[in-house]
Scaffold this active site. Sequence first.
Site, PDB file in Angstrom:
ATOM      1  N   LYS A   1       0.829  -1.209   0.000  1.00 36.89           N
ATOM      2  CA  LYS A   1       0.000   0.000   0.000  1.00 36.89           C
ATOM      3  C   LYS A   1       0.868   1.267   0.000  1.00 36.89           C
ATOM      4  O   LYS A   1       0.647   2.174  -0.792  1.00 36.89           O
ATOM      5  CB  LYS A   1      -0.927   0.027   1.234  1.00 36.89           C
ATOM      6  CG  LYS A   1      -1.832  -1.190   1.364  1.00 36.89           C
ATOM      7  CD  LYS A   1      -2.753  -1.061   2.573  1.00 36.89           C
ATOM      8  CE  LYS A   1      -2.046  -1.063   3.914  1.00 36.89           C
ATOM      9  NZ  LYS A   1      -1.502  -2.381   4.330  1.00 36.89           N
TER      10      LYS A   1
ATOM     11  N   ARG B   1      -9.240   0.846   9.226  1.00 35.16           N
ATOM     12  CA  ARG B   1      -8.880  -0.530   9.540  1.00 35.16           C
ATOM     13  C   ARG B   1      -9.970  -1.230  10.337  1.00 35.16           C
ATOM     14  O   ARG B   1      -9.825  -2.413  10.653  1.00 35.16           O
ATOM     15  CB  ARG B   1      -7.617  -0.530  10.384  1.00 35.16           C
ATOM     16  CG  ARG B   1      -6.335  -0.857   9.644  1.00 35.16           C
ATOM     17  CD  ARG B   1      -5.218  -0.696  10.661  1.00 35.16           C
ATOM     18  NE  ARG B   1      -4.024  -1.398  10.372  1.00 35.16           N
ATOM     19  CZ  ARG B   1      -2.972  -0.898   9.727  1.00 35.16           C
ATOM     20  NH1 ARG B   1      -3.032   0.305   9.211  1.00 35.16           N
ATOM     21  NH2 ARG B   1      -1.885  -1.607   9.584  1.00 35.16           N
TER      22      ARG B   1
ATOM     23  N   ARG C   1      -0.397  -8.800  13.584  1.00 35.66           N
ATOM     24  CA  ARG C   1      -0.891  -7.856  12.578  1.00 35.66           C
ATOM     25  C   ARG C   1      -1.788  -8.563  11.564  1.00 35.66           C
ATOM     26  O   ARG C   1      -2.801  -8.015  11.135  1.00 35.66           O
ATOM     27  CB  ARG C   1       0.278  -7.172  11.872  1.00 35.66           C
ATOM     28  CG  ARG C   1       0.906  -6.092  12.730  1.00 35.66           C
ATOM     29  CD  ARG C   1       2.355  -5.857  12.384  1.00 35.66           C
ATOM     30  NE  ARG C   1       2.546  -5.210  11.095  1.00 35.66           N
ATOM     31  CZ  ARG C   1       3.731  -5.158  10.468  1.00 35.66           C
ATOM     32  NH1 ARG C   1       4.786  -5.726  11.012  1.00 35.66           N
ATOM     33  NH2 ARG C   1       3.833  -4.540   9.328  1.00 35.66           N
TER      34      ARG C   1
ATOM     35  N   ARG D   1      11.654  -1.722  11.021  1.00 30.65           N
ATOM     36  CA  ARG D   1      10.590  -1.325  11.934  1.00 30.65           C
ATOM     37  C   ARG D   1      10.512  -2.324  13.073  1.00 30.65           C
ATOM     38  O   ARG D   1      10.664  -3.522  12.874  1.00 30.65           O
ATOM     39  CB  ARG D   1       9.257  -1.291  11.186  1.00 30.65           C
ATOM     40  CG  ARG D   1       9.009   0.039  10.518  1.00 30.65           C
ATOM     41  CD  ARG D   1       7.831  -0.001   9.603  1.00 30.65           C
ATOM     42  NE  ARG D   1       6.643  -0.654  10.173  1.00 30.65           N
ATOM     43  CZ  ARG D   1       5.472  -0.716   9.555  1.00 30.65           C
ATOM     44  NH1 ARG D   1       5.333  -0.167   8.356  1.00 30.65           N
ATOM     45  NH2 ARG D   1       4.455  -1.312  10.105  1.00 30.65           N
TER      46      ARG D   1
ATOM     47  N   ARG E   1      12.235  -6.527   5.090  1.00 33.36           N
ATOM     48  CA  ARG E   1      11.997  -5.122   4.803  1.00 33.36           C
ATOM     49  C   ARG E   1      12.763  -4.160   5.713  1.00 33.36           C
ATOM     50  O   ARG E   1      12.882  -4.379   6.902  1.00 33.36           O
ATOM     51  CB  ARG E   1      10.490  -4.865   4.960  1.00 33.36           C
ATOM     52  CG  ARG E   1      10.082  -3.418   4.833  1.00 33.36           C
ATOM     53  CD  ARG E   1       8.611  -3.298   4.619  1.00 33.36           C
ATOM     54  NE  ARG E   1       7.851  -3.317   5.870  1.00 33.36           N
ATOM     55  CZ  ARG E   1       6.554  -3.016   5.932  1.00 33.36           C
ATOM     56  NH1 ARG E   1       5.896  -2.734   4.835  1.00 33.36           N
ATOM     57  NH2 ARG E   1       5.933  -3.038   7.084  1.00 33.36           N
TER      58      ARG E   1
HETATM   59  P1  ADP Z   1       1.387  -2.220   8.086  1.00 35.23           P
HETATM   60  O1  ADP Z   1       2.690  -2.452   7.405  1.00 35.23           O
HETATM   61  O2  ADP Z   1       1.060  -3.279   9.091  1.00 35.23           O
HETATM   62  O3  ADP Z   1       0.280  -1.933   7.132  1.00 35.23           O
HETATM   63  P2  ADP Z   1       1.196   0.480   9.229  1.00 35.23           P
HETATM   64  O4  ADP Z   1       2.417   1.284   9.082  1.00 35.23           O
HETATM   65  O5  ADP Z   1       0.013   0.848   8.413  1.00 35.23           O
HETATM   66  O6  ADP Z   1       1.644  -1.019   9.017  1.00 35.23           O
HETATM   67  O7  ADP Z   1       0.745   0.450  10.769  1.00 35.23           O
HETATM   68  C1  ADP Z   1       1.613   0.088  11.806  1.00 35.23           C
HETATM   69  C2  ADP Z   1       0.851  -0.042  13.129  1.00 35.23           C
HETATM   70  O8  ADP Z   1       0.225   1.220  13.456  1.00 35.23           O
HETATM   71  C3  ADP Z   1      -0.311  -1.025  13.112  1.00 35.23           C
HETATM   72  O9  ADP Z   1       0.110  -2.351  13.367  1.00 35.23           O
HETATM   73  C4  ADP Z   1      -1.196  -0.460  14.253  1.00 35.23           C
HETATM   74  O10 ADP Z   1      -0.677  -0.753  15.522  1.00 35.23           O
HETATM   75  C5  ADP Z   1      -1.062   1.036  14.036  1.00 35.23           C
HETATM   76  N1  ADP Z   1      -2.099   1.564  13.117  1.00 35.23           N
HETATM   77  C6  ADP Z   1      -1.868   2.146  11.903  1.00 35.23           C
HETATM   78  N2  ADP Z   1      -3.021   2.538  11.329  1.00 35.23           N
HETATM   79  C7  ADP Z   1      -4.020   2.177  12.188  1.00 35.23           C
HETATM   80  C8  ADP Z   1      -5.428   2.287  12.159  1.00 35.23           C
HETATM   81  N3  ADP Z   1      -6.081   2.843  11.121  1.00 35.23           N
HETATM   82  N4  ADP Z   1      -6.136   1.814  13.232  1.00 35.23           N
HETATM   83  C9  ADP Z   1      -5.509   1.272  14.288  1.00 35.23           C
HETATM   84  N5  ADP Z   1      -4.173   1.119  14.367  1.00 35.23           N
HETATM   85  C10 ADP Z   1      -3.426   1.572  13.333  1.00 35.23           C
END
Ligand code: ADP
Length: 215
Positions: A13, A87, A171, A160, A126
């Site tokens: 994404k 989400r 996740r 990360r 990554r």
């Molecule tokens: P990913 O690579 O898992 O898509 P993101 O960078 O989008 O990772 O998100 C990392 C973390 O930030 C998630 O695992 C969650 O803890 C938190 N997070 C991000 N966006 C949301 C959201 N919309 N609702 C709840 N938690 C979120």
Amino acid sequence: MNIILLGPPGAGKGTQARRLVAERGMVQLSTGDMLREARTSGTEMGKRVAAVMDSGALVTDEIVIGLIAEKLEGDTGGGIIFDGFPRTLAQADALSDLLGEKNTELATVIEMQVDDDALVARITARSTCADCGEVYNDNTKPIPADGKCSNCGSDKITRRADDNEDSLKTRLLAYYKQTSPLIGYYYAKGLLTDVDGLAEMDDVAAEIKKKLDTV
Ligand code: ADP
Ligand code: ZN
């Protein structure tokens, strides 16, 4: 035009959103990036969510909806790409209200389909630039030999904290339990379309472009 990129962690994404920003002047709103920024700058909220993020669980709807609401007050230029938001169903409802208040709406929701094995392989290989978000992969796009980000020159390319197998399991579970119901939700609204997230990066970009040109 406002769109959502929907898909599990590691679906690509962020990578595709960054291309759309560069090519179409759209604005990328990534709640993951916003939360990481809050952590680095040491805000109260950042400190509060750190452990939850590292575990791989979702932070509360209230926090992420607040972050998005704040950003929607600013200039949203050539349209918004929502990346990692919504989400949950509650977040999806809130987004619909927030866009309504701005007299705008979603044009389409693009589901990026990938299988779990590929996700695990991608994420455990990554690294990410802490300054600009550029993504590297040990196998397909290694970190430059001088250790500096090819996009912004930063030397802060790191793994990360949640890119490990344990957090990834959490996740993925969060994705299937809390986020995947959004696929049905947007299908019912007539907004859902999908792309093959396992294809080459350029081919995924081309497929997304095709979808956007027809909405
Ligand atoms: P990913 O690579 O898992 O898509 P993101 O960078 O989008 O990772 O998100 C990392 C973390 O930030 C998630 O695992 C969650 O803890 C938190 N997070 C991000 N966006 C949301 C959201 N919309 N609702 C709840 N938690 C979120
Ligand atoms: Zn960078």
